[in-house]
Design a protein around this motif. Sequence first.
Motif, short mmCIF file in Angstrom:
data_model
loop_
_atom_site.label_atom_id
_atom_site.label_comp_id
_atom_site.label_asym_id
_atom_site.label_seq_id
_atom_site.Cartn_x
_atom_site.Cartn_y
_atom_site.Cartn_z
N TYR A 52 0.83 -1.20 0.00
CA TYR A 52 0.00 0.00 0.00
C TYR A 52 0.86 1.25 0.00
CZ TYR A 52 -3.23 3.57 1.71
OH TYR A 52 -3.96 4.72 1.86
N ARG A 53 1.85 1.28 0.87
CA ARG A 53 2.71 2.48 0.99
C ARG A 53 3.53 2.71 -0.27
NH1 ARG A 53 4.58 1.19 7.23
NH2 ARG A 53 2.81 2.23 8.26
N GLN A 54 4.02 1.64 -0.89
CA GLN A 54 4.74 1.80 -2.15
C GLN A 54 3.84 2.38 -3.23
OE1 GLN A 54 8.38 -1.47 -2.25
NE2 GLN A 54 6.64 -1.76 -3.57
N SER A 55 2.61 1.90 -3.29
CA SER A 55 1.69 2.39 -4.33
C SER A 55 1.38 3.86 -4.14
CB SER A 55 0.40 1.56 -4.32
OG SER A 55 -0.41 1.84 -3.18
N LYS A 56 1.31 4.30 -2.88
CA LYS A 56 1.00 5.70 -2.62
C LYS A 56 2.20 6.60 -2.93
CE LYS A 56 -3.25 5.31 -1.64
NZ LYS A 56 -4.26 5.99 -2.46
N LEU A 57 3.40 6.13 -2.65
CA LEU A 57 4.57 6.91 -3.05
C LEU A 57 4.68 6.97 -4.57
CD1 LEU A 57 7.11 8.48 -2.41
CD2 LEU A 57 8.34 6.31 -2.21
N ALA A 58 4.35 5.87 -5.24
CA ALA A 58 4.37 5.86 -6.71
C ALA A 58 3.44 6.94 -7.26
CB ALA A 58 3.98 4.49 -7.24
N GLN A 59 2.28 7.12 -6.64
CA GLN A 59 1.36 8.18 -7.07
C GLN A 59 2.02 9.56 -7.00
OE1 GLN A 59 -2.10 7.20 -4.38
NE2 GLN A 59 -3.24 7.79 -6.20
N ILE A 60 2.72 9.79 -5.91
CA ILE A 60 3.37 11.10 -5.72
C ILE A 60 4.50 11.28 -6.72
CG2 ILE A 60 4.64 12.53 -4.08
CD1 ILE A 60 3.08 11.00 -1.84
N MET A 61 5.27 10.23 -6.95
CA MET A 61 6.36 10.30 -7.92
C MET A 61 5.83 10.62 -9.32
SD MET A 61 8.51 7.08 -6.37
CE MET A 61 9.91 7.07 -7.50
N ALA A 62 4.74 9.96 -9.69
CA ALA A 62 4.15 10.22 -11.00
C ALA A 62 3.56 11.62 -11.08
CB ALA A 62 3.06 9.19 -11.29
N THR A 63 3.07 12.14 -9.97
CA THR A 63 2.55 13.50 -9.92
C THR A 63 3.64 14.50 -10.25
OG1 THR A 63 0.92 12.87 -8.23
CG2 THR A 63 1.43 15.22 -8.45
N ILE A 64 4.82 14.29 -9.69
CA ILE A 64 5.95 15.20 -9.94
C ILE A 64 6.33 15.17 -11.42
CG2 ILE A 64 8.39 15.59 -9.44
CD1 ILE A 64 7.80 14.50 -6.59
N ASP A 65 6.38 13.96 -12.00
CA ASP A 65 6.71 13.85 -13.42
C ASP A 65 5.67 14.53 -14.30
OD1 ASP A 65 9.10 12.54 -13.13
OD2 ASP A 65 8.27 10.54 -13.41
N LEU A 66 4.40 14.32 -13.99
CA LEU A 66 3.34 14.94 -14.79
C LEU A 66 3.43 16.46 -14.73
CD1 LEU A 66 -0.02 13.01 -14.29
CD2 LEU A 66 1.04 13.63 -16.45
N ALA A 67 3.68 16.97 -13.54
CA ALA A 67 3.78 18.42 -13.39
C ALA A 67 4.90 18.98 -14.26
CB ALA A 67 4.01 18.77 -11.92
N THR A 68 6.00 18.26 -14.30
CA THR A 68 7.13 18.70 -15.13
C THR A 68 6.77 18.66 -16.61
OG1 THR A 68 8.71 17.90 -13.48
CG2 THR A 68 9.55 18.26 -15.71
N GLU A 69 6.15 17.57 -17.03
CA GLU A 69 5.77 17.41 -18.44
C GLU A 69 4.73 18.43 -18.87
OE1 GLU A 69 4.63 13.36 -19.24
OE2 GLU A 69 6.21 12.60 -17.94
N LEU A 70 3.87 18.83 -17.95
CA LEU A 70 2.76 19.72 -18.29
C LEU A 70 3.06 21.18 -17.99
CD1 LEU A 70 -0.15 17.49 -16.97
CD2 LEU A 70 0.46 17.90 -19.35
N LYS A 71 4.31 21.49 -17.71
CA LYS A 71 4.69 22.87 -17.43
C LYS A 71 4.30 23.77 -18.61
CE LYS A 71 8.72 25.71 -16.31
NZ LYS A 71 10.19 25.73 -16.15
#
Length: 270
Positions: free
Chosen positions: A155-174
Amino acid sequence: MILVTGATDGLGRYITTELTKAGHRVLAHGRNPERLRALHDELGVDTVQADLGELRQVDRLADEVLQRLDHLDVLVNNAGVGAGADQTRREESADGIELRFAVNYLAGYHLARRLVPLLVASAPARIVNVASIGQEAIDFADPLLERTYNGMRAYRQSKLAQIMATIDLATELKDTGVTANALHPATLMPTTMVNEGWPGVSMSTLEEGGTATLRLILDEALATTTGRYFDSNTPDPVDPNPQASDAEARRQLRELSDRLVETALIDARR
């Protein structure tokens, strides 16, 4: 239009109700057709059905959203599963992927990427990922916990993965007008997920978690904030698990995610 996944229960139902009361148009996602009908009858919201434990259905969900909507203001990736009643029992999705990783993270990852063109065309728009304060670094030697399994770790790994993907998306969508942020809404709200893992235990209310989530969805003060993680109703963003800041770890996660999605969708077409 605001798309909320996991809208028929718990936090998703709360924020769907509050958004509808405030006059916002909501497209409510759920897995259970009967619960979706009940939600529609109660609130009058449009609904869409899919089991996020199967990537073929996530893909179909994206197709349906793209066909039905010409404008999407916010995508709220809220649907998820907890650590499980028996945290020693490893479960897999319909695609053979560890279940927490598949539902909590991979479904939202794929859905967001499929809907990015619509969100960009609708800008200003937002992606809000409902994660958790419970985060654990991903072991890329065994990311799907095939060797050693623990439900809480999954569960905790999956939730960190969400945050990691959020950071990448934010960068891509700048500079596109689309923001992406994640949050821990509240601790141990009275939801089905919590009751399964911690029967009878509750520390926060749905209102507390809902208020925090609605802030990321609606607050104009956050209109340009992106790539950040928020802890409940704390006004300023906070730092997640250090692995989220590791660009190499995020690269490994992206490659793993894309490979799992591609394999699952190819297998589904056979």
